[in-house]
Write a protein that holds these residues in place. Structure first.
Motif, PDB file in Angstrom:
ATOM      1  N   LEU A  64       0.885  -1.171   0.000  1.00  0.00           N
ATOM      2  CA  LEU A  64       0.000   0.000   0.000  1.00  0.00           C
ATOM      3  C   LEU A  64       0.917   1.214   0.000  1.00  0.00           C
ATOM      4  O   LEU A  64       1.781   1.327   0.872  1.00  0.00           O
ATOM      5  N   VAL A  66       1.590   5.634  -1.028  1.00  0.00           N
ATOM      6  CA  VAL A  66       1.057   6.953  -1.382  1.00  0.00           C
ATOM      7  C   VAL A  66       2.079   7.606  -2.316  1.00  0.00           C
ATOM      8  O   VAL A  66       3.286   7.454  -2.131  1.00  0.00           O
ATOM      9  N   GLY A  71       8.350  12.989  -5.005  1.00  0.00           N
ATOM     10  CA  GLY A  71       9.094  11.815  -4.553  1.00  0.00           C
ATOM     11  C   GLY A  71       9.824  11.182  -5.725  1.00  0.00           C
ATOM     12  O   GLY A  71       9.385  11.283  -6.861  1.00  0.00           O
ATOM     13  N   GLN A  72      10.933  10.513  -5.444  1.00  0.00           N
ATOM     14  CA  GLN A  72      11.717   9.919  -6.534  1.00  0.00           C
ATOM     15  C   GLN A  72      11.079   8.649  -7.075  1.00  0.00           C
ATOM     16  O   GLN A  72      11.039   8.430  -8.277  1.00  0.00           O
ATOM     17  N   SER A  74       7.939   6.832  -5.565  1.00  0.00           N
ATOM     18  CA  SER A  74       6.510   6.518  -5.405  1.00  0.00           C
ATOM     19  C   SER A  74       5.614   7.004  -6.559  1.00  0.00           C
ATOM     20  O   SER A  74       4.699   6.268  -6.954  1.00  0.00           O
TER      21      SER A  74
HETATM   22  C1  LIG Z   1      10.632   0.322   6.949  1.00  0.00           C
HETATM   23  C2  LIG Z   1       9.876   1.201   5.985  1.00  0.00           C
HETATM   24  C3  LIG Z   1       8.688   0.751   5.453  1.00  0.00           C
HETATM   25  C4  LIG Z   1       7.957   1.556   4.568  1.00  0.00           C
HETATM   26  N1  LIG Z   1       6.769   1.122   4.076  1.00  0.00           N
HETATM   27  C5  LIG Z   1       6.031   1.923   3.261  1.00  0.00           C
HETATM   28  C6  LIG Z   1       4.757   1.507   2.774  1.00  0.00           C
HETATM   29  O1  LIG Z   1       4.282   0.395   3.048  1.00  0.00           O
HETATM   30  N2  LIG Z   1       4.076   2.367   1.966  1.00  0.00           N
HETATM   31  C7  LIG Z   1       4.574   3.602   1.624  1.00  0.00           C
HETATM   32  O2  LIG Z   1       3.914   4.335   0.887  1.00  0.00           O
HETATM   33  N3  LIG Z   1       5.781   4.010   2.080  1.00  0.00           N
HETATM   34  C8  LIG Z   1       6.520   3.211   2.860  1.00  0.00           C
HETATM   35  N4  LIG Z   1       7.753   3.622   3.288  1.00  0.00           N
HETATM   36  C9  LIG Z   1       8.281   4.887   2.731  1.00  0.00           C
HETATM   37  C10 LIG Z   1       8.951   4.563   1.364  1.00  0.00           C
HETATM   38  O3  LIG Z   1      10.107   3.777   1.579  1.00  0.00           O
HETATM   39  C11 LIG Z   1       9.374   5.827   0.602  1.00  0.00           C
HETATM   40  O4  LIG Z   1      10.085   6.663   1.470  1.00  0.00           O
HETATM   41  C12 LIG Z   1       8.183   6.575   0.031  1.00  0.00           C
HETATM   42  O5  LIG Z   1       7.490   5.792  -0.941  1.00  0.00           O
HETATM   43  C13 LIG Z   1       8.662   7.860  -0.671  1.00  0.00           C
HETATM   44  O6  LIG Z   1       9.646   7.530  -1.629  1.00  0.00           O
HETATM   45  P1  LIG Z   1       9.955   8.530  -2.819  1.00  0.00           P
HETATM   46  O7  LIG Z   1      11.221   8.083  -3.481  1.00  0.00           O
HETATM   47  O8  LIG Z   1       8.769   8.702  -3.711  1.00  0.00           O
HETATM   48  O9  LIG Z   1      10.148   9.915  -2.085  1.00  0.00           O
HETATM   49  P2  LIG Z   1      11.473  10.566  -1.523  1.00  0.00           P
HETATM   50  O10 LIG Z   1      12.050  11.383  -2.612  1.00  0.00           O
HETATM   51  O11 LIG Z   1      12.360   9.547  -0.920  1.00  0.00           O
HETATM   52  O12 LIG Z   1      10.817  11.524  -0.407  1.00  0.00           O
HETATM   53  C14 LIG Z   1      10.611  11.053   0.915  1.00  0.00           C
HETATM   54  C15 LIG Z   1       9.655  11.969   1.664  1.00  0.00           C
HETATM   55  O13 LIG Z   1       8.315  11.550   1.385  1.00  0.00           O
HETATM   56  C16 LIG Z   1       7.498  11.561   2.563  1.00  0.00           C
HETATM   57  N5  LIG Z   1       7.022  10.163   2.763  1.00  0.00           N
HETATM   58  C17 LIG Z   1       7.721   9.022   2.568  1.00  0.00           C
HETATM   59  N6  LIG Z   1       6.940   7.924   2.781  1.00  0.00           N
HETATM   60  C18 LIG Z   1       5.735   8.381   3.118  1.00  0.00           C
HETATM   61  C19 LIG Z   1       4.521   7.731   3.440  1.00  0.00           C
HETATM   62  N7  LIG Z   1       4.385   6.386   3.428  1.00  0.00           N
HETATM   63  N8  LIG Z   1       3.481   8.501   3.763  1.00  0.00           N
HETATM   64  C20 LIG Z   1       3.594   9.833   3.764  1.00  0.00           C
HETATM   65  N9  LIG Z   1       4.700  10.516   3.428  1.00  0.00           N
HETATM   66  C21 LIG Z   1       5.773   9.803   3.117  1.00  0.00           C
HETATM   67  C22 LIG Z   1       8.382  12.080   3.659  1.00  0.00           C
HETATM   68  O14 LIG Z   1       8.158  13.460   3.754  1.00  0.00           O
HETATM   69  C23 LIG Z   1       9.772  11.800   3.168  1.00  0.00           C
HETATM   70  O15 LIG Z   1      10.733  12.677   3.682  1.00  0.00           O
HETATM   71  C24 LIG Z   1       8.476   2.835   4.190  1.00  0.00           C
HETATM   72  C25 LIG Z   1       9.707   3.265   4.707  1.00  0.00           C
HETATM   73  C26 LIG Z   1      10.388   2.482   5.595  1.00  0.00           C
HETATM   74  C27 LIG Z   1      11.693   2.978   6.153  1.00  0.00           C
END
Ligand SMILES: Cc1cc2nc3c(=O)[nH]c(=O)nc-3n(C[C@H](O)[C@H](O)[C@H](O)COP(=O)(O)OP(=O)(O)OC[C@H]3O[C@@H](n4cnc5c(N)ncnc54)[C@H](O)[C@@H]3O)c2cc1C
Ligand SMILES: NC(=O)c1ccc[n+]([C@@H]2O[C@H](COP(=O)([O-])OP(=O)(O)OC[C@H]3O[C@@H](n4cnc5c(N)ncnc54)[C@H](OP(=O)(O)O)[C@@H]3O)[C@@H](O)[C@H]2O)c1
Length: 249
Positions: A64, A66, A71-72, A74
């Motif tokens: 699941l 968001v 984000g890089q 998601s």
């Molecule tokens: C142990 C662990 C388990 C995780 N499980 C999940 C999961 O099941 N589902 C999920 O969506 N993410 C989860 N995450 C977060 C996920 O790893 C990523 O950080 C997230 O998808 C954002 O990545 P990105 O490259 O798009 O953004 P990035 O460029 O890495 O930006 C990260 C920023 O996005 C925000 N962010 C990150 N994750 C979330 C979130 N879940 N909800 C709200 N804001 C967030 C924060 O402000 C964070 O600083 C988990 C992280 C950890 C450490």
């Protein structure tokens, strides 16, 4: 380190929130653990952690997620369709599992799950197995989101409320709009004011409660302070306590 996964199903809960079901060879895992998903772009590998939502007996990995603005990874995951491939770790990892909770006298009778946003996922994985239902007399899931449209797997959660009327309590905390039956507070505020305990009809105490907290780090920090003020301590291997956490960022 990486194996190929193939998207076999997707659910769009809202314009930002989605689930992906991925067919991949994943080693047996413990509910609460996470895999990593990854893509190589311009010779650079981007990898992020995602908790598994499904129970270990299922032949796929479901997450699941968001789509985080700017984000890089998601936003790219949100655009995957059925048949698309994604790199995935073949082994799940992580310590926010029921294995980490002390057994026996120190366990307590009540299991509390506190989750914001996508962090409801690992608790769904646990609830989809027999273990929490057998180990605890009462299970409470406090699930905090901004708006009602940010709630995922609500049908599944409500089915457990019906199946276990004396055992399972669902407490929704919706912070940016009113929803009938839900609280309107942030989770830590609801702990401090006693609103959450009043809503579910249970008191949190070091003797009776184990609390697992997952998601937004700000929520986790403040919820921990509220619980420490109620006499609970962090659950450490060398010294069992009552609070187990996993921060998502
Ligand atoms: C142990 C662990 C388990 C995780 N499980 C999940 C999961 O099941 N589902 C999920 O969506 N993410 C989860 N995450 C977060 C996920 O790893 C990523 O950080 C997230 O998808 C954002 O990545 P990105 O490259 O798009 O953004 P990035 O460029 O890495 O930006 C990260 C920023 O996005 C925000 N962010 C990150 N994750 C979330 C979130 N879940 N909800 C709200 N804001 C967030 C924060 O402000 C964070 O600083 C988990 C992280 C950890 C450490
Ligand atoms: N959810 C959406 O509609 C939406 C829309 C566009 C983009 N996004 C993207 O999704 C990301 C995550 O959104 P999300 O709504 O899933 O997660 P979130 O921002 O972590 O919010 C989930 C819940 O946690 C609460 N919360 C936030 N910070 C807290 C703190 N310090 N202490 C206690 N509670 C706290 C929020 O309350 P508050 O409401 O009081 O903050 C909300 O009830 C955003 O960063 C954004 O990039 C989401």
């Amino acid at each position: 380190m990486w194996t190929k996964g193939c998207v076999i199903e997707r659910i769009d809960w809202s314009d930002k929130l989605f689930s992906l079901r991925i067919k991949a060879e994943i080693a047996p895992f413990i509910p609460g653990q996470f895999i990593k998903l990854s893509q190589v772009r311009d010779d650079k590998r981007i990898a992020r952690a995602y908790s598994l939502v499904n129970s270990p007996d299922k032949p796929y990995a479901e997450i699941l997620a968001v789509a985080v603005e700017e984000g890089q990874l998601s936003p790219t995951l949100q655009h995957l369709n059925i048949g698309d491939e994604i790199d995935i770790t073949p082994t799940a990892t992580g310590f926010m599992t029921l294995d980490e909770i002390p057994k026996g006298e120190t366990q307590g009778k009540h299991l509390w799950f506190l989750a914001t946003g996508t962090a409801v996922g690992p608790f769904l994985s646990m609830l989809d197995t027999d273990e929490p239902w057998q180990r605890f007399e009462k299970i409470v899931l406090v699930y905090g989101v901004r708006e009602a449209k940010d709630l995922a797997y609500l049908d599944k959660l409500r089915a457990w409320v019906i199946q276990y009327p004396d055992k399972f309590m669902l407490c929704l905390c919706i912070t940016r709009e009113a929803m009938p039956g839900a609280l309107s507070c942030r989770i830590p505020d609801g702990l401090v004011s006693g609103e959450i305990e009043r809503k579910v009809g249970l008191t949190i105490s070091a003797k009776d409660s184990q609390v697992m907290i997952c998601g937004n780090p700000g929520m986790i920090g403040d919820a921990q302070i509220a619980l420490i003020n109620k006499g609970l301590t962090k659950n450490l291997r060398r010294e069992p306590g009552q609070i187990t956490v996993e921060k998502y960022w």
